[in-house]
Design a protein around this motif. Structure first.
Motif, mmCIF file in Angstrom:
data_model
loop_
_atom_site.group_PDB
_atom_site.id
_atom_site.type_symbol
_atom_site.label_atom_id
_atom_site.label_comp_id
_atom_site.label_asym_id
_atom_site.label_seq_id
_atom_site.Cartn_x
_atom_site.Cartn_y
_atom_site.Cartn_z
ATOM 1 N N ASP A 103 0.785 -1.264 -0.022
ATOM 2 C CA ASP A 103 0.002 -0.067 -0.070
ATOM 3 C C ASP A 103 0.963 1.209 0.012
ATOM 4 O OD1 ASP A 103 -2.693 1.200 0.181
ATOM 5 O OD2 ASP A 103 -2.325 1.795 2.118
ATOM 6 N N LEU A 104 1.940 1.280 0.832
ATOM 7 C CA LEU A 104 2.851 2.556 0.961
ATOM 8 C C LEU A 104 3.540 2.595 -0.638
ATOM 9 C CD1 LEU A 104 4.623 1.942 4.045
ATOM 10 C CD2 LEU A 104 2.770 3.872 3.588
ATOM 11 N N PHE A 105 3.916 1.549 -1.156
ATOM 12 C CA PHE A 105 4.567 1.631 -2.472
ATOM 13 C C PHE A 105 3.517 2.088 -3.495
ATOM 14 C CE2 PHE A 105 5.733 -0.062 -6.514
ATOM 15 C CZ PHE A 105 7.317 0.291 -6.732
ATOM 16 N N LEU A 106 2.242 1.848 -3.575
ATOM 17 C CA LEU A 106 1.160 2.161 -4.509
ATOM 18 C C LEU A 106 0.865 3.736 -4.282
ATOM 19 C CD1 LEU A 106 -1.205 -0.876 -4.698
ATOM 20 C CD2 LEU A 106 0.257 0.243 -6.413
ATOM 21 N N GLN A 107 0.904 4.216 -3.015
ATOM 22 C CA GLN A 107 0.596 5.486 -2.699
ATOM 23 C C GLN A 107 1.696 6.275 -3.361
ATOM 24 O OE1 GLN A 107 -0.363 6.625 1.479
ATOM 25 N NE2 GLN A 107 -1.021 4.463 1.786
ATOM 26 N N ALA A 108 2.965 5.862 -3.493
ATOM 27 C CA ALA A 108 4.070 6.610 -4.235
ATOM 28 C C ALA A 108 4.148 6.502 -5.679
ATOM 29 C CB ALA A 108 5.305 6.016 -3.571
ATOM 30 N N TYR A 109 3.759 5.366 -5.995
ATOM 31 C CA TYR A 109 4.116 4.887 -7.504
ATOM 32 C C TYR A 109 2.842 4.227 -8.391
ATOM 33 C CZ TYR A 109 8.580 5.049 -5.715
ATOM 34 O OH TYR A 109 10.052 5.436 -5.337
ATOM 35 N N SER A 110 1.733 4.519 -7.950
ATOM 36 C CA SER A 110 0.423 3.836 -8.665
ATOM 37 C C SER A 110 0.256 4.114 -10.088
ATOM 38 C CB SER A 110 -0.690 4.297 -7.728
ATOM 39 O OG SER A 110 -0.972 5.459 -7.976
ATOM 40 N N ASN A 111 0.644 5.388 -10.467
ATOM 41 C CA ASN A 111 0.415 5.866 -11.761
ATOM 42 C C ASN A 111 1.400 5.296 -12.642
ATOM 43 O OD1 ASN A 111 -1.717 7.563 -11.341
ATOM 44 N ND2 ASN A 111 -0.399 9.370 -11.004
ATOM 45 N N THR A 176 -5.517 1.269 0.332
ATOM 46 C CA THR A 176 -6.078 2.249 -0.107
ATOM 47 C C THR A 176 -6.181 2.932 -1.263
ATOM 48 O OG1 THR A 176 -4.175 3.403 0.970
ATOM 49 C CG2 THR A 176 -6.026 2.784 2.515
ATOM 50 N N THR A 177 -5.065 2.465 -2.104
ATOM 51 C CA THR A 177 -4.587 2.979 -3.321
ATOM 52 C C THR A 177 -4.286 1.921 -4.375
ATOM 53 O OG1 THR A 177 -3.361 4.606 -2.295
ATOM 54 C CG2 THR A 177 -2.831 4.417 -4.564
ATOM 55 N N ALA A 178 -4.848 1.741 -5.588
ATOM 56 C CA ALA A 178 -4.687 0.829 -6.401
ATOM 57 C C ALA A 178 -3.767 1.051 -7.729
ATOM 58 C CB ALA A 178 -6.221 0.357 -6.976
ATOM 59 N N PRO A 179 -3.314 0.116 -8.485
ATOM 60 C CA PRO A 179 -2.517 0.335 -9.785
ATOM 61 C C PRO A 179 -3.356 1.047 -10.660
ATOM 62 C CG PRO A 179 -2.388 -2.042 -9.016
ATOM 63 C CD PRO A 179 -3.536 -1.401 -8.183
ATOM 64 N N ARG A 180 -2.906 1.837 -11.544
ATOM 65 C CA ARG A 180 -3.430 2.659 -12.682
ATOM 66 C C ARG A 180 -4.181 1.592 -13.533
ATOM 67 N NH1 ARG A 180 -3.185 4.406 -17.854
ATOM 68 N NH2 ARG A 180 -1.380 3.794 -18.096
ATOM 69 N N ILE A 181 -3.536 0.654 -13.781
ATOM 70 C CA ILE A 181 -3.906 -0.448 -14.647
ATOM 71 C C ILE A 181 -4.039 -1.735 -13.776
ATOM 72 C CG2 ILE A 181 -3.502 -2.036 -16.746
ATOM 73 C CD1 ILE A 181 -1.903 0.120 -17.890
ATOM 74 N N ALA A 182 -5.318 -2.272 -13.762
ATOM 75 C CA ALA A 182 -5.669 -3.471 -12.997
ATOM 76 C C ALA A 182 -5.901 -4.690 -13.709
ATOM 77 C CB ALA A 182 -6.544 -3.409 -11.719
ATOM 78 N N ILE A 183 -5.469 -5.692 -13.556
ATOM 79 C CA ILE A 183 -5.581 -7.033 -14.187
ATOM 80 C C ILE A 183 -6.184 -8.147 -13.405
ATOM 81 C CG2 ILE A 183 -4.938 -8.850 -15.715
ATOM 82 C CD1 ILE A 183 -2.616 -6.722 -16.623
ATOM 83 N N LEU A 184 -7.524 -8.630 -13.402
ATOM 84 C CA LEU A 184 -8.029 -9.337 -12.677
ATOM 85 C C LEU A 184 -8.360 -10.854 -13.580
ATOM 86 C CD1 LEU A 184 -9.169 -10.587 -10.099
ATOM 87 C CD2 LEU A 184 -11.288 -9.218 -10.616
#
Length: 462
Positions: A103-111, A176-184
């Motif tokens: 989550d911390l990583f995605l808050q910094a780099y999610s885009n 609390t933050t997700a990747p810009r491109i999500a693959i399910l």
């Protein structure tokens, strides 16, 4: 962007919960960004006190052994590692206190992140996307559940770096933050020992979509009923890029006439010719390729770059990996298979399986569909290992088919003599356990490596 991580933790009482590979990487980055900060490590193992990272650090407090979870409420931020499950926490702390490296990583780099999850196929899909990007000359990193903790690589990330991130359900739990491109990719029964219910597991996976922004693309399996069920239940406002092997789509990726097509507003473009030699076998891998094509088109790669990457990708170790031909028998290592569906997919993909090794640690998965598949299959020899194997055997033993051999092992290593004695020449012996490895092995990699060792020891390559 490391300042984002520093800002989230500075001045807080922080505990790292679990000191395995990811916990150690969190400790190293926090020490780099906040060298004097008081940190607490909690882990069930008392041996971590002798770890060189901790032994001479005056600003570290350790809680280990049986009572390592007793002080959770004394901390403002709990960085939970994937090895600690919600079942272990047992509601001991409010969920808002729980964070994670992910989550911390995605808050910094999610885009910059392409996140990949699903019960099966996420390692192959993530690695395939990364391979295509690197083949096309892109600045890319492959991180996450594939064994590469994200915090180990923050120094390698630049504003233009594309980050392919494999995400397990445990990494997705407290996002609390997700990747810009999500693959399910898909949803099957797995990790039932770590969740109160199968729905809780599915909702953890859903977080990859839940916390996206409105215009972010979600790439999802339009053929998977459980994925579709979540899409219909929550109806997220996203940019939908579905993929399908069964249906032609107005947007997304599908297969028609042995080509993978990319569709955009009903404009169809052929991207990958499936008549060419592709090393990934089986329909389940067709799904992985479809998802990767959709992601790479979204990232702006051209069709030639994508096809070249797909054709040159040779797959991953322990995923339907061809070990060799010994005494006329072909051996395949599919130790990554920990659920019934992946075992069935491997047998269908290889088509010539005469001996199958199944079983391992029993997590209470429903094997009735797998058992019915076996009864209808042409597999001659079934080798059962571990508690899961014994349960499958007990449910099948009264339905034996004439001419089929069942073997129940006390130890995994006993398979080799049986496999070489009973597998027909020119046919396949496949390890595809449909169960976790934690009975005799630390992980599926160790199980797969042991399988290879025993095959090599017992057979003479032809």
């Amino acid at each position: 962007m490391q300042h984002v991580i520093r800002h989230k933790l500075e001045g807080k009482k922080v505990m790292i919960l679990g000191f395995g590979r990811e916990g150690q990487s969190s400790f190293r980055l926090i020490r780099k960004l906040l060298p004097g900060m008081n940190l607490t490590i909690a882990d069930a193992s008392e041996n971590i006190a002798s770890d060189p990272l901790l032994r001479e650090d005056p600003s570290v407090t350790l809680f280990t052994g049986k009572g390592y979870l007793e002080h959770l409420n004394d901390y403002e931020v709990i960085l939970k590692t994937p090895g600690i499950t919600l079942q272990q926490l047992g509601g001991k702390i409010p969920s808002e206190k729980i964070s994670s490296q992910t989550d911390l990583f995605l808050q910094a780099y999610s885009n910059q992140v392409i996140g990949v999850t699903g019960t099966k196929g996420k390692s192959t899909t993530a690695t395939l996307i990364f391979h295509i990007l690197k083949q096309a000359g892109k600045d890319a990193l492959l991180l996450g559940n594939i064994g590469r903790p994200a915090f180990n690589y923050t120094d390698d990330i630049h504003p233009g770096t594309l980050i392919v991130f494999e995400l397990s359900s445990h990494q997705l739990e407290f996002l609390t933050t997700a990747p810009r491109i999500a693959i399910l990719l898909n949803l099957f029964q797995e990790h039932l020992d770590a969740y109160a219910s199968f729905r809780d597991y599915r909702l953890a996976k859903w977080n990859i979509v839940k916390f996206q922004h409105r215009d972010d693309p979600v790439i999802f399996n339009a053929d998977d009923p459980l994925v579709q069920e979540l899409m219909k239940e929550f109806r997220p406002e996203r940019r939908y890029l579905p993929f399908s092997r069964e249906t032609e789509l107005a947007d997304g990726c599908f297969i028609r006439d042995h080509f993978i097509y990319y569709a955009e507003d009903c404009r169809y473009t052929p991207v990958v010719d499936l008549n060419k030699k592709i090393h990934l076998k089986g329909n389940h891998n067709r799904n992985n390729i479809l998802a990767a094509v959709a992601a790479c088109r979204e990232l702006g790669l051209d069709n030639e770059e994508i096809e070249e990457g797909v054709l040159s990708f040779r797959g991953l170790e322990h995923r339907m990996e061809f070990i060799g031909k010994f005494r006329g028998i072909e051996f395949y290592d599919d130790s990554i298979s920990t659920i019934p569906e992946s075992c069935i997919a491997a047998v269908k993909a290889l088509e010539n399986v005469d001996t199958l090794i199944i079983g391992g640690f029993d997590r209470g998965v429903d094997y009735s569909g797998l058992e019915e598949f076996f009864l209808q299959s042409d597999i001659t020899n079934l080798i059962f290992t571990g508690d899961a194997g014994r349960r499958i055997y007990s449910e099948m033993k009264n339905k034996e088919r004439k001419g089929r051999n069942y073997f129940v092992l006390d130890r995994f290593a006993e398979f080799a003599d049986i496999a070489f004695r009973y597998t027909a020449s020119g046919k396949i012996c496949l390890l595809s356990p449909a169960a976790a490895s934690y009975d005799e092995f630390t992980n599926f990699e160790e199980r797969g490596n042991r399988f290879k060792e025993l095959v090599l020891q017992s057979g003479t390559r032809t």
